[in-house]
Motif scaffolding. Sequence first.
Motif, PDB file in Angstrom:
ATOM      1  N   GLU A  97       0.829  -1.208   0.000  1.00 49.11           N
ATOM      2  CA  GLU A  97       0.000   0.000   0.000  1.00 49.11           C
ATOM      3  C   GLU A  97       0.862   1.256   0.000  1.00 49.11           C
ATOM      4  O   GLU A  97       0.648   2.173  -0.807  1.00 49.11           O
ATOM      5  N   LYS A  98       1.850   1.305   0.890  1.00 55.39           N
ATOM      6  CA  LYS A  98       2.686   2.507   1.008  1.00 55.39           C
ATOM      7  C   LYS A  98       3.593   2.679  -0.212  1.00 55.39           C
ATOM      8  O   LYS A  98       3.814   3.798  -0.674  1.00 55.39           O
ATOM      9  N   ALA A  99       4.124   1.593  -0.739  1.00 56.83           N
ATOM     10  CA  ALA A  99       4.985   1.682  -1.926  1.00 56.83           C
ATOM     11  C   ALA A  99       4.208   2.240  -3.116  1.00 56.83           C
ATOM     12  O   ALA A  99       4.721   3.068  -3.878  1.00 56.83           O
ATOM     13  N   HIS A 105       7.387   1.389  -9.786  1.00 59.33           N
ATOM     14  CA  HIS A 105       6.988   0.838 -11.082  1.00 59.33           C
ATOM     15  C   HIS A 105       6.674  -0.645 -10.985  1.00 59.33           C
ATOM     16  O   HIS A 105       5.644  -1.118 -11.479  1.00 59.33           O
ATOM     17  N   THR A 106       7.562  -1.412 -10.328  1.00 58.51           N
ATOM     18  CA  THR A 106       7.421  -2.864 -10.289  1.00 58.51           C
ATOM     19  C   THR A 106       7.781  -3.403  -8.912  1.00 58.51           C
ATOM     20  O   THR A 106       8.753  -2.956  -8.304  1.00 58.51           O
ATOM     21  N   ILE A 107       6.993  -4.383  -8.459  1.00 55.28           N
ATOM     22  CA  ILE A 107       7.276  -5.093  -7.214  1.00 55.28           C
ATOM     23  C   ILE A 107       7.415  -6.573  -7.547  1.00 55.28           C
ATOM     24  O   ILE A 107       6.521  -7.168  -8.156  1.00 55.28           O
ATOM     25  N   LEU A 125      -3.680  -8.849  -3.238  1.00 54.51           N
ATOM     26  CA  LEU A 125      -2.604  -7.869  -3.295  1.00 54.51           C
ATOM     27  C   LEU A 125      -2.827  -6.874  -4.428  1.00 54.51           C
ATOM     28  O   LEU A 125      -2.526  -5.693  -4.302  1.00 54.51           O
ATOM     29  N   GLN A 126      -3.373  -7.362  -5.544  1.00 60.89           N
ATOM     30  CA  GLN A 126      -3.676  -6.470  -6.664  1.00 60.89           C
ATOM     31  C   GLN A 126      -4.722  -5.441  -6.257  1.00 60.89           C
ATOM     32  O   GLN A 126      -4.625  -4.258  -6.617  1.00 60.89           O
ATOM     33  N   ASN A 127      -5.721  -5.873  -5.491  1.00 65.77           N
ATOM     34  CA  ASN A 127      -6.762  -4.954  -5.030  1.00 65.77           C
ATOM     35  C   ASN A 127      -6.177  -3.877  -4.112  1.00 65.77           C
ATOM     36  O   ASN A 127      -6.615  -2.718  -4.134  1.00 65.77           O
ATOM     37  N   ILE A 128      -5.200  -4.255  -3.294  1.00 67.42           N
ATOM     38  CA  ILE A 128      -4.541  -3.284  -2.414  1.00 67.42           C
ATOM     39  C   ILE A 128      -3.814  -2.240  -3.245  1.00 67.42           C
ATOM     40  O   ILE A 128      -3.865  -1.036  -2.951  1.00 67.42           O
ATOM     41  N   LEU A 129      -3.136  -2.673  -4.300  1.00 65.66           N
ATOM     42  CA  LEU A 129      -2.420  -1.740  -5.169  1.00 65.66           C
ATOM     43  C   LEU A 129      -3.384  -0.806  -5.892  1.00 65.66           C
ATOM     44  O   LEU A 129      -3.117   0.396  -6.032  1.00 65.66           O
ATOM     45  N   LEU A 141      -0.846   1.862 -12.485  1.00 68.06           N
ATOM     46  CA  LEU A 141      -0.909   0.817 -11.468  1.00 68.06           C
ATOM     47  C   LEU A 141       0.442   0.107 -11.405  1.00 68.06           C
ATOM     48  O   LEU A 141       0.951  -0.361 -12.433  1.00 68.06           O
ATOM     49  N   PRO A 142       1.052   0.018 -10.220  1.00 66.86           N
ATOM     50  CA  PRO A 142       2.326  -0.714 -10.132  1.00 66.86           C
ATOM     51  C   PRO A 142       2.181  -2.152 -10.619  1.00 66.86           C
ATOM     52  O   PRO A 142       1.136  -2.785 -10.435  1.00 66.86           O
ATOM     53  N   VAL A 143       3.231  -2.648 -11.235  1.00 68.77           N
ATOM     54  CA  VAL A 143       3.242  -4.023 -11.734  1.00 68.77           C
ATOM     55  C   VAL A 143       3.641  -4.953 -10.591  1.00 68.77           C
ATOM     56  O   VAL A 143       4.713  -4.796 -10.005  1.00 68.77           O
TER      57      VAL A 143
END
Length: 235
Positions: A97-99, A105-107, A125-129, A141-143
Motif C-alpha cells: 500500500e505505502k509503496a 513501477h514494479t514489485i 494484493l492487486q486490489n490493495i495496489l 498501477l504498479p506491476v
Amino acid sequence: MELPVFYAPDIRPDDMRYTMNEDTSKYCIQVLRHENGDQVLLADGRGQKFTAEIADDNRKKCVLKILHTDTIPAREPALRIAISFTKNTSRIEWFLEKAAEIGIHTIIPLVSQRTEKEKIKAERLQNILVSAMLQSQQFYLPVLEAPQSFEQVVNNSKEAQQFIAHCLPEEKKTLQDTMQAGRDTLILIGPEGDFTPEEIKQALSLGFVPVSLGNTRLRTETAGMVAVTLMNAKQ
C-alpha cells in the motif's frame, strides 16, 4: 475540490460511454452519493485519465459519458524493488500500500533461501495496489510480478543500477549517496534473517552494489518502504 478517481481496467481510449461494474457503481452512487451530472475521473492503470459525467446514476450499473481523455506521462526512470515477502501477511500488505502511494513501477516477490512465505494471494494484493493508486490520485498501477527466485532476479536484471541491501558488517555506502538520478533502478530487500552470504556474493559478482538503508536494523517491510522513499527522493 478534487474529483474522485475510479478504476476502469477495461475502458478503451476511444470509448464515449462507460458502465461501471456493480461494486464500483454501488460505491460511487450509494456510498459517495454521486448523482446525474456529477463529474468523476476514471483510471485504466496504464496512464489514461478519463474525465466523465454521470449519465445514469444506477447503483448497479452506473453509466458515464466520457468528456475527454488525457494521457499522463509515465514516470521515468523505472524504479523496481524485489522484496522477500514476510510470513505475517499484514506487514507485506502494508508495504505494498505505502509503496504504491509513494511511487513504484514494479514489485517482485523475491524467494531467497530464508524467505518464509513463497505463495501469495495475487488478487488480494492487486486490489490493495488498485486502492492505493486511486487514493493517491495516480494513473499508473504498479506491476506486481509473479514470485521469482533469487537466482532468476539477479541473473535476469538489466537495470542501469542494481543494488542489494544487506546487514553483513562490510563497508557499504548509503543508498542515497550511491544511487544516481535519472537511471532505471532495481533494489533487492531480503527476508527476516537477511540474505545468506552466498546470495550476497552471487549478487555482487553480477554487478549489484551493496548499500545501507540507515544506521538501524530494519524489518523487511520497513526496509522496503525506506528504499522506495529514498529512490523517489533521488529522482
